[in-house]
Design a protein around this motif. Structure first.
Motif, PDB file in Angstrom:
ATOM      1  N   GLN A  13       0.831  -1.203   0.000  1.00 56.15           N
ATOM      2  CA  GLN A  13       0.000   0.000   0.000  1.00 56.15           C
ATOM      3  C   GLN A  13       0.867   1.255   0.000  1.00 56.15           C
ATOM      4  OE1 GLN A  13      -3.007   0.803  -0.494  1.00 56.15           O
ATOM      5  NE2 GLN A  13      -3.042   2.908   0.250  1.00 56.15           N
ATOM      6  N   ALA A  14       1.951   1.240   0.766  1.00 57.27           N
ATOM      7  CA  ALA A  14       2.825   2.415   0.872  1.00 57.27           C
ATOM      8  C   ALA A  14       3.376   2.821  -0.491  1.00 57.27           C
ATOM      9  CB  ALA A  14       3.962   2.129   1.845  1.00 57.27           C
ATOM     10  N   ASN A  15       3.711   1.864  -1.319  1.00 55.07           N
ATOM     11  CA  ASN A  15       4.260   2.171  -2.638  1.00 55.07           C
ATOM     12  C   ASN A  15       3.247   2.836  -3.567  1.00 55.07           C
ATOM     13  OD1 ASN A  15       7.076   1.350  -2.709  1.00 55.07           O
ATOM     14  ND2 ASN A  15       6.354  -0.731  -2.380  1.00 55.07           N
ATOM     15  N   LYS A  16       1.960   2.687  -3.257  1.00 56.43           N
ATOM     16  CA  LYS A  16       0.919   3.298  -4.079  1.00 56.43           C
ATOM     17  C   LYS A  16       0.708   4.773  -3.747  1.00 56.43           C
ATOM     18  CE  LYS A  16      -1.759  -1.010  -4.425  1.00 56.43           C
ATOM     19  NZ  LYS A  16      -3.047  -1.660  -4.070  1.00 56.43           N
ATOM     20  N   VAL A  17       1.118   5.188  -2.551  1.00 54.33           N
ATOM     21  CA  VAL A  17       0.804   6.546  -2.086  1.00 54.33           C
ATOM     22  C   VAL A  17       2.053   7.289  -1.621  1.00 54.33           C
ATOM     23  CG1 VAL A  17      -1.605   6.091  -1.478  1.00 54.33           C
ATOM     24  CG2 VAL A  17       0.202   5.610   0.191  1.00 54.33           C
ATOM     25  N   SER A  18       3.191   6.967  -2.216  1.00 55.35           N
ATOM     26  CA  SER A  18       4.434   7.646  -1.848  1.00 55.35           C
ATOM     27  C   SER A  18       5.396   7.566  -3.017  1.00 55.35           C
ATOM     28  CB  SER A  18       5.059   6.995  -0.607  1.00 55.35           C
ATOM     29  OG  SER A  18       5.697   5.779  -0.956  1.00 55.35           O
ATOM     30  N   TYR A  19       6.544   8.231  -2.869  1.00 57.53           N
ATOM     31  CA  TYR A  19       7.611   8.125  -3.854  1.00 57.53           C
ATOM     32  C   TYR A  19       8.597   7.027  -3.485  1.00 57.53           C
ATOM     33  CZ  TYR A  19       6.033  12.628  -5.711  1.00 57.53           C
ATOM     34  OH  TYR A  19       5.294  13.640  -6.257  1.00 57.53           O
ATOM     35  N   GLY A  20       8.186   6.147  -2.574  1.00 57.30           N
ATOM     36  CA  GLY A  20       9.081   5.086  -2.133  1.00 57.30           C
ATOM     37  C   GLY A  20      10.051   5.570  -1.069  1.00 57.30           C
ATOM     38  N   LYS A  21      11.068   4.799  -0.806  1.00 58.01           N
ATOM     39  CA  LYS A  21      12.040   5.143   0.229  1.00 58.01           C
ATOM     40  C   LYS A  21      13.132   6.049  -0.329  1.00 58.01           C
ATOM     41  CE  LYS A  21      11.073   1.015   2.945  1.00 58.01           C
ATOM     42  NZ  LYS A  21      11.599  -0.205   3.597  1.00 58.01           N
ATOM     43  N   GLY A  22      13.977   6.549   0.573  1.00 57.94           N
ATOM     44  CA  GLY A  22      15.045   7.454   0.166  1.00 57.94           C
ATOM     45  C   GLY A  22      14.854   8.877   0.654  1.00 57.94           C
ATOM     46  N   ASN A  23      14.017   9.063   1.674  1.00 62.19           N
ATOM     47  CA  ASN A  23      13.779  10.393   2.239  1.00 62.19           C
ATOM     48  C   ASN A  23      15.096  10.981   2.778  1.00 62.19           C
ATOM     49  OD1 ASN A  23      12.811  12.662   3.612  1.00 62.19           O
ATOM     50  ND2 ASN A  23      11.039  11.580   4.454  1.00 62.19           N
ATOM     51  N   ALA A  24      15.397  12.208   2.379  1.00 61.56           N
ATOM     52  CA  ALA A  24      16.623  12.865   2.859  1.00 61.56           C
ATOM     53  C   ALA A  24      16.509  13.294   4.319  1.00 61.56           C
ATOM     54  CB  ALA A  24      16.941  14.075   1.984  1.00 61.56           C
ATOM     55  N   LYS A  25      15.282  13.401   4.825  1.00 62.31           N
ATOM     56  CA  LYS A  25      15.027  13.704   6.249  1.00 62.31           C
ATOM     57  C   LYS A  25      15.733  14.984   6.713  1.00 62.31           C
ATOM     58  CE  LYS A  25      16.356   9.476   7.200  1.00 62.31           C
ATOM     59  NZ  LYS A  25      16.700   8.225   7.892  1.00 62.31           N
ATOM     60  N   LYS A  26      15.557  16.048   5.945  1.00 69.16           N
ATOM     61  CA  LYS A  26      16.156  17.332   6.293  1.00 69.16           C
ATOM     62  C   LYS A  26      15.185  18.249   7.040  1.00 69.16           C
ATOM     63  CE  LYS A  26      19.396  17.505   2.401  1.00 69.16           C
ATOM     64  NZ  LYS A  26      19.819  18.297   1.198  1.00 69.16           N
ATOM     65  N   TYR A  27      13.890  17.986   6.908  1.00 70.41           N
ATOM     66  CA  TYR A  27      12.871  18.865   7.481  1.00 70.41           C
ATOM     67  C   TYR A  27      11.828  18.056   8.236  1.00 70.41           C
ATOM     68  CZ  TYR A  27      14.711  22.289   4.146  1.00 70.41           C
ATOM     69  OH  TYR A  27      15.535  23.129   3.443  1.00 70.41           O
ATOM     70  N   ILE A  28      11.155  18.730   9.161  1.00 72.21           N
ATOM     71  CA  ILE A  28       9.905  18.219   9.726  1.00 72.21           C
ATOM     72  C   ILE A  28       8.818  19.185   9.286  1.00 72.21           C
ATOM     73  CG2 ILE A  28       8.597  17.662  11.807  1.00 72.21           C
ATOM     74  CD1 ILE A  28      11.277  17.094  13.191  1.00 72.21           C
ATOM     75  N   VAL A  29       7.820  18.664   8.581  1.00 72.64           N
ATOM     76  CA  VAL A  29       6.750  19.495   8.028  1.00 72.64           C
ATOM     77  C   VAL A  29       5.486  19.286   8.866  1.00 72.64           C
ATOM     78  CG1 VAL A  29       5.457  20.117   5.971  1.00 72.64           C
ATOM     79  CG2 VAL A  29       7.770  19.171   5.737  1.00 72.64           C
ATOM     80  N   VAL A  30       4.971  20.381   9.415  1.00 72.87           N
ATOM     81  CA  VAL A  30       3.822  20.325  10.319  1.00 72.87           C
ATOM     82  C   VAL A  30       2.548  20.681   9.560  1.00 72.87           C
ATOM     83  CG1 VAL A  30       2.808  21.246  12.436  1.00 72.87           C
ATOM     84  CG2 VAL A  30       5.291  20.879  12.285  1.00 72.87           C
ATOM     85  N   HIS A  31       1.541  19.842   9.712  1.00 70.93           N
ATOM     86  CA  HIS A  31       0.243  20.003   9.062  1.00 70.93           C
ATOM     87  C   HIS A  31      -0.868  19.935  10.114  1.00 70.93           C
ATOM     88  CE1 HIS A  31       2.088  18.448   5.170  1.00 70.93           C
ATOM     89  NE2 HIS A  31       2.903  17.901   6.071  1.00 70.93           N
ATOM     90  N   GLU A  32      -2.078  20.256   9.691  1.00 74.13           N
ATOM     91  CA  GLU A  32      -3.291  19.932  10.448  1.00 74.13           C
ATOM     92  C   GLU A  32      -4.226  19.170   9.537  1.00 74.13           C
ATOM     93  OE1 GLU A  32      -3.262  23.771  13.490  1.00 74.13           O
ATOM     94  OE2 GLU A  32      -4.754  23.666  11.892  1.00 74.13           O
ATOM     95  N   THR A  33      -4.998  18.250  10.113  1.00 72.32           N
ATOM     96  CA  THR A  33      -5.862  17.391   9.305  1.00 72.32           C
ATOM     97  C   THR A  33      -7.017  18.160   8.661  1.00 72.32           C
ATOM     98  OG1 THR A  33      -7.294  16.850  11.191  1.00 72.32           O
ATOM     99  CG2 THR A  33      -5.370  15.411  10.800  1.00 72.32           C
ATOM    100  N   ASP A  34      -7.420  19.290   9.267  1.00 72.13           N
ATOM    101  CA  ASP A  34      -8.600  20.047   8.830  1.00 72.13           C
ATOM    102  C   ASP A  34      -9.873  19.213   8.887  1.00 72.13           C
ATOM    103  OD1 ASP A  34      -7.337  22.456   8.479  1.00 72.13           O
ATOM    104  OD2 ASP A  34      -7.038  22.228   6.323  1.00 72.13           O
ATOM    105  N   ASN A  35      -9.846  18.110   9.617  1.00 73.90           N
ATOM    106  CA  ASN A  35     -11.012  17.242   9.774  1.00 73.90           C
ATOM    107  C   ASN A  35     -11.573  17.458  11.181  1.00 73.90           C
ATOM    108  OD1 ASN A  35     -12.923  15.223   9.868  1.00 73.90           O
ATOM    109  ND2 ASN A  35     -11.577  13.624   9.084  1.00 73.90           N
ATOM    110  N   THR A  36     -12.602  18.298  11.285  1.00 75.52           N
ATOM    111  CA  THR A  36     -13.129  18.681  12.593  1.00 75.52           C
ATOM    112  C   THR A  36     -14.226  17.751  13.103  1.00 75.52           C
ATOM    113  OG1 THR A  36     -14.722  20.187  11.549  1.00 75.52           O
ATOM    114  CG2 THR A  36     -12.599  21.119  12.203  1.00 75.52           C
TER     115      THR A  36
END
Length: 247
Positions: A13-36
């Protein structure tokens, strides 16, 4: 100290919804779900990803006022930041904004988690960024609106211990299901079933009870998990009465 646990999306399933492995892990990106919507907590979003997200989206962690649930190991390049750089170099963290949760506590838990990731991955705090930084999207929207300011959040991260408590599976391995009370029409039961399956990410079924209908969940492992499930149904006002039955 936030409690963390893993519910990792299977590789197929992960391969269907990502670019696969190899993340450079330089940032942490903060989001909100917007699902109230009530019940749209970390467990629900983790189950959504685990069961096969219908959207072309993915993220590493979901955090609410009780826990942080990890869906992907950091090596995966998830689809969340809205830009190639953000997706390929970022660890994506979603904060829940469900109406029945405590938003401030969810933000505090996120700060603890982010501090832990910074320590584990050797990322500088200057590389903790908003989703907006990557793509211009108004996200995290409630934080950007000032409910908790970004500067306050970064201060929380700086003051956080960077320690998390790993969830320990319950020793109770007995199986239980939660049954709702009855509904006068099948449509009413189907409306509840839709919420349990698509908002909570649960397995659930409709079964007849005489001329009426009720909804039955899939199995929970341990009575405490079953009680939490029953409470979640009642809190979301999907049923006035619930019953827990042993398998």
């Amino acid at each position: 100290m936030v409690v963390t646990r893993k519910k990792l999306v299977p590789d197929v399933q992960a391969n269907k919804v990502s670019y696969g492995k190899g993340n450079a892990k330089k940032y942490i990106v903060v989001h909100e779900t917007d699902n109230t919507r009530s019940g749209a907590d970390a467990d629900a979003h983790a189950r959504l990803q685990y069961n096969g997200n219908s959207r072309s989206a993915s993220w590493h962690y979901t955090v609410d006022d009780k826990e942080a649930v990890q869906s992907f190991e950091h090596a995966w390049r998830c689809w969340a930041a809205g830009s190639n750089k953000g997706n390929n170099e970022g660890i994506q963290v979603e904060i829940c904004v469900n109406a029945d949760g405590n938003y401030l506590k969810a933000v505090q838990n996120t700060a603890e988690l982010v501090a832990k990731i910074l320590k584990d991955e050797g990322i500088p705090i200057s590389n903790v960024v908003q989703h907006n930084h990557c793509s211009g999207k108004n996200c995290p929207s409630q934080m950007r609106a000032g409910k908790v300011s970004w500067s306050q959040f970064i201060t929380m991260v700086k003051n956080a211990s960077g320690n998390t408590q790993q969830h320990k599976p319950s020793a109770d391995t007995s199986k239980y299901r939660v049954l709702t009370g009855t509904y006068a029409t099948k449509q009413a039961a189907e409306n509840v079933l839709d919420v349990l399956k698509h908002r909570f990410g649960w397995v659930a079924y409709i079964e007849p009870d005489g001329a009426k209908w009720r909804v039955k969940t899939g199995t929970f492992t341990g009575i405490d998990a079953a009680k939490l499930g029953a409470s979640k149904i009642e809190t979301a006002k999907l049923a006035q009465v619930t019953n827990i039955v042993a398998e």
